[in-house]
Design a protein around this motif. Sequence first.
Motif, PDB file in Angstrom:
ATOM      1  N   ASN A   1      -5.682  -5.478  -4.997  1.00 50.07           N
ATOM      2  CA  ASN A   1      -5.625  -4.016  -4.858  1.00 50.07           C
ATOM      3  C   ASN A   1      -4.501  -3.438  -5.703  1.00 50.07           C
ATOM      4  OD1 ASN A   1      -7.779  -3.855  -3.104  1.00 50.07           O
ATOM      5  ND2 ASN A   1      -6.491  -4.102  -1.283  1.00 50.07           N
TER       6      ASN A   1
ATOM      7  N   HIS B   1       1.762   6.785  -6.802  1.00 52.13           N
ATOM      8  CA  HIS B   1       0.729   7.749  -7.164  1.00 52.13           C
ATOM      9  C   HIS B   1       1.270   9.179  -7.072  1.00 52.13           C
ATOM     10  CE1 HIS B   1      -3.365   9.208  -7.697  1.00 52.13           C
ATOM     11  NE2 HIS B   1      -3.140  10.048  -6.694  1.00 52.13           N
TER      12      HIS B   1
ATOM     13  N   ILE C   1       2.198   1.747  -3.479  1.00 56.71           N
ATOM     14  CA  ILE C   1       1.172   2.265  -4.394  1.00 56.71           C
ATOM     15  C   ILE C   1       1.010   3.768  -4.225  1.00 56.71           C
ATOM     16  CG2 ILE C   1      -1.306   2.220  -4.873  1.00 56.71           C
ATOM     17  CD1 ILE C   1      -1.285  -0.743  -4.223  1.00 56.71           C
ATOM     18  N   ARG C   2       0.923   4.223  -2.974  1.00 59.64           N
ATOM     19  CA  ARG C   2       0.736   5.656  -2.762  1.00 59.64           C
ATOM     20  C   ARG C   2       1.961   6.451  -3.188  1.00 59.64           C
ATOM     21  NH1 ARG C   2      -3.925   6.517  -3.425  1.00 59.64           N
ATOM     22  NH2 ARG C   2      -3.349   8.669  -2.933  1.00 59.64           N
TER      23      ARG C   2
ATOM     24  N   ASP D   1       0.823  -1.206   0.000  1.00 57.18           N
ATOM     25  CA  ASP D   1       0.000   0.000   0.000  1.00 57.18           C
ATOM     26  C   ASP D   1       0.859   1.259   0.000  1.00 57.18           C
ATOM     27  OD1 ASP D   1      -2.282  -1.486  -0.020  1.00 57.18           O
ATOM     28  OD2 ASP D   1      -2.528  -1.476   2.156  1.00 57.18           O
TER      29      ASP D   1
ATOM     30  N   TYR E   1      -5.553   1.303 -13.173  1.00 56.64           N
ATOM     31  CA  TYR E   1      -5.843   2.741 -13.150  1.00 56.64           C
ATOM     32  C   TYR E   1      -4.657   3.541 -13.674  1.00 56.64           C
ATOM     33  CZ  TYR E   1      -6.018   7.381 -10.971  1.00 56.64           C
ATOM     34  OH  TYR E   1      -5.957   8.738 -10.729  1.00 56.64           O
TER      35      TYR E   1
ATOM     36  N   TYR F   1      -4.894  -0.859  -8.913  1.00 55.53           N
ATOM     37  CA  TYR F   1      -4.239   0.439  -9.097  1.00 55.53           C
ATOM     38  C   TYR F   1      -3.386   0.459 -10.357  1.00 55.53           C
ATOM     39  CZ  TYR F   1      -1.621   4.669  -8.455  1.00 55.53           C
ATOM     40  OH  TYR F   1      -1.079   5.915  -8.660  1.00 55.53           O
TER      41      TYR F   1
END
Length: 1079
Positions: free
Chosen positions: A612, A585, A581-582, A578, A619, A616
């Motif tokens: 998850n 981003h 991923i952030r 996680d 996306y 992402y």
Amino acid sequence: MFAFSQTIRVTSWPPLTSILGTQAPGRSIDIELGGQEVINIELDTLDSNADDVLEVLKEGQPKVAYWTRLAGEYMRRGYLDAAEKIALSAIESFQSSGSTSSLPSIYSLLASIQLAKARKAPKLKLLNARQDIMTAEKSRDDYMREATQLLNHGDQAAAEGGEISAATKELLLLTRAIHQLANRSMEDALRSFEAARILYTRRQFASALKLFQQVLQLNPYSLPDPRIGIGLCLWALNHKEKAKAAWERSVEVNPSEWSGQLLLGLEALNASKNPELSEDERIQELMIGSKLIERAFNSNQRSASAANALCDIFLRKGQHKRALKLAERTIQFADTLAVLTDGYIPLQAKQAAEGQSKNVLAAIGFAQMQLRNDETAAAIHTLDGLLQPPNPQKSLEATAMLASLRLHPRPGVSSSDAAQERTKARELFDRVYRAIEQSEDATAQNGSPSRNDSSLSRAVVDDVDMHIEFARLLQSENLERTGKVFAEAVRVGEEAGRVDPRLLNNLGVVSHLESRFGEARIMYENALVGASALGAEAEAMSTSVLYNLARVYEDLNDEGKAMEAYEKLLERHPEYVDAKIRRAHILGSMHQGNEAHDLLKDSLASQSSNLNLRAYYTYFLIQFNASKGAREFVFGTLRDHDKHDLYALCAAGWLHYYQARESRDTSSKGVEERRLLFRRSAEFYEKALGLDPLCAVAAQGLAIVTAEDALGTLGGALPPGPAPDETQRRAMNARDALEVFAKVRESTNDGSVHVNMGHCFFARDELDRAIESYETASQRYYGGRNVSVLQCLARSWYVKANKEQSFASMTVALRFTQKALHIQPVDKAIVYNIAMIQQKSAELLFSLPPTKRTLAELQRGIAHATHAQKMFGSLASDPASAVPYDRDLAEERKNTKGSRPREWKARDKGVLQSASAFETLEREREAKLRTEAEALAAARALARQEAQQWSADLVKNESDEEREQRKARKAANRKVKSEAPSGDEGLSTPANGGAGGEPKKKRRKLKKGGAASAAASAQASDAEDGALFSEGEEEKPTKKRGATRKRVAREEDEEPASAPRKKQYISKATISDSDEEMP
């Protein structure tokens, strides 16, 4: 429910040694008979039959001390009936001999015997007892009354017998004090004498401890043993090890005394509940405590404390019949409220199980027993029966407990039943919180501090677990109330001196979801500080809190701190997906797409099955216009990992829709392929809705397909023949989609819903509502930085400007497009749109009449056109192989002005000169009008002054005859006003050809006849013209006052009645329009 508290209670105290005397070393007594014979009585061999001893006493008639000594010895051995028999015989003997001075000590002894019997008598006799039946026995109150009478007889005998010894006085006083203690008259007993027992009862433990120690020093073998009192005081002062040692010494000195064994048994039971001990140690303490309590109860079966403790042991063993008997024994012999309540609980629990009682404590206790036996459904039934009619009980404790049980998942319960249980739990929790809020409001109005209301249980108000359970129930329904409940739990923790950091984290999450980022950051930071004190859970807790803190830094646009937090997380846990991923981003938002892509690929290499992460990455590919790779990746997710993954299904639906919408192949094969893609998109969305009917993304997808008619005209699926009205069809589909979007908006808090609604309004040509929806999405959800929404706003204002011929609206469209370019400066499509808007704004200005444009706007428009020509030239000559616009159209727009530069320059120059001259003429005209208006105002003011002066002079110079005439005219005018017809009757004047009583003429209707009929109407007689005009006015409701005022004004001007009124005509256009409106 039946656990022992840390406070150790004793029901009663053994008889005081000061009455019975100290146990002397010599254990015999000699009684002289007739001066020659001496009878020796061995005190250690006395039995319950006192007839022989009584015969010796009657024959020898010794002093009173012998009587009391022998009676006291029988009493000490527990032979109370024998002791009473000896004391009664002594009273009879001394009364017959007239020696009344000896009676007070005997009466005192008899009173002590009655007190001793009272200690073993039931205080309350249960009439409906099942196991422990004592209706035939005398109650404690009966013995206490007899003791009172005996003490009163002793005081009377002391007063009548004259002088008595000091020892007898002390004996009477001491007995009276013991009687007062037995009656719980502490103040009277304290006035009688000050003793350690009284101070202990008054909770003055330190003072009582000193007195008990003094007694022990004076007589180490005193009974009752002062070590019992010393241990009780030490226990109350939290010196539990010393208290235990005192009781152990008491049992060692007096092994037959039950009180020390009971206290040690209770201490062992408390130790068996210590979680710090091992399981074996706790079992061992439980066994020791059970044996000691059982031994104490066998020594004194009339002890309520021993019976209560033993009752709990039998309940644990499941021996309910014996436990019921012990509970009844506890109730009948208890002399304190706490012990009495403990005795009632199992009794009422038994009755509650049989449906015979609605006692709150009993029902709760019985429900806890059912929970201990893993009978959750039965416990729910017990509590539900307590709270439901008939005779419902109001108990916050039972309500909160029942809500918690209904909320707890149980095996064998279906999903529909579980939903119903959650609803019932919600109602029960609401009932508890309403009671708390009402109590707080009441105490606030009364001026007293909140939460001190006696009607509320503070244990319920300050139950953190209850607040947490209710917050979990509300978190999917009402975030605002969830935050309030978590805040209440935090308040309870703060009052207790320690707040659980998990509560702070949860409260921060609620604030975060409600977009209160500043409050959320504070909560996360405090939780991060407190997480270090959690011990083994500190690392896991701090990891979660640090991740949440990084997320809120992102929402506060502090990307630097967010990146630092994610880097710290990855240093501790390199495979924390996680955080990766952030971090990717943030890199993507900083236009570092390659670094973000490498980070995501590295994450996929280690955790390729993380859904998850795969969501992402899909996306990410879509955001960076890699739709082909995104489509392959999504199909891989559905094929190899989870074919029911909602995100993958929705992404597949969107990708099919996007590919079909962007297709420009107009061949029959292309149209067929396009139609197939649209249908596949709808199928993916329908499958997602089948898995989750509340999936807002899938519902939006289908609504978008409906709004754009993707399965109809856009899909090329219409049958051959004349096509229906495309505009009307699109408007109808947009209306249907709006209904879906409105429902989606209620269930999800996302800006895309408002954007889609804006698209539907735009398709229906409702530009103002479309702009409102776009602005809501831009400001509320995207902070004004979403390029797509800004482009939609620019498009709406652009269309509105062309529709309304408004240069101001065109300027707004240009501003939104420039803002989008500032956010995304490399997007050439935005540059093309800016050039288009600038060129269009110049054309719009040139097409406007001079009255609707200013010189400054013209100059700005010409500058925009020049700049647009340059941008079109740059876009047309762009060397890129693929551009997001039509290169030929850009070249065409460039040549729109560049092909005839001299003509455009001459036109621009002429327009500017005309605009400048027009503005000069406008300024001159406005100045002239202003001057004329000022002169007219001055002339009117002068005329008004002259008229006022003339009126004043006329009144001043009029004669008496003229004055009388003026008064007569005013009187006539008033009479005319009173005779005027109502508004419904209308006016009848000579001008329209009728007398006062003549009926109104019939209304004529105009017929449509074109110009000929209009001309004929214009050539009608004067009376007919007047009638037409009147009828036109009569169509509107007239007021009586207005009509009367008009007539009076004419009469005041003294116009003759026969004077013709001025003719009024209706023009041809007016008549035609009126004909159109008439039936």
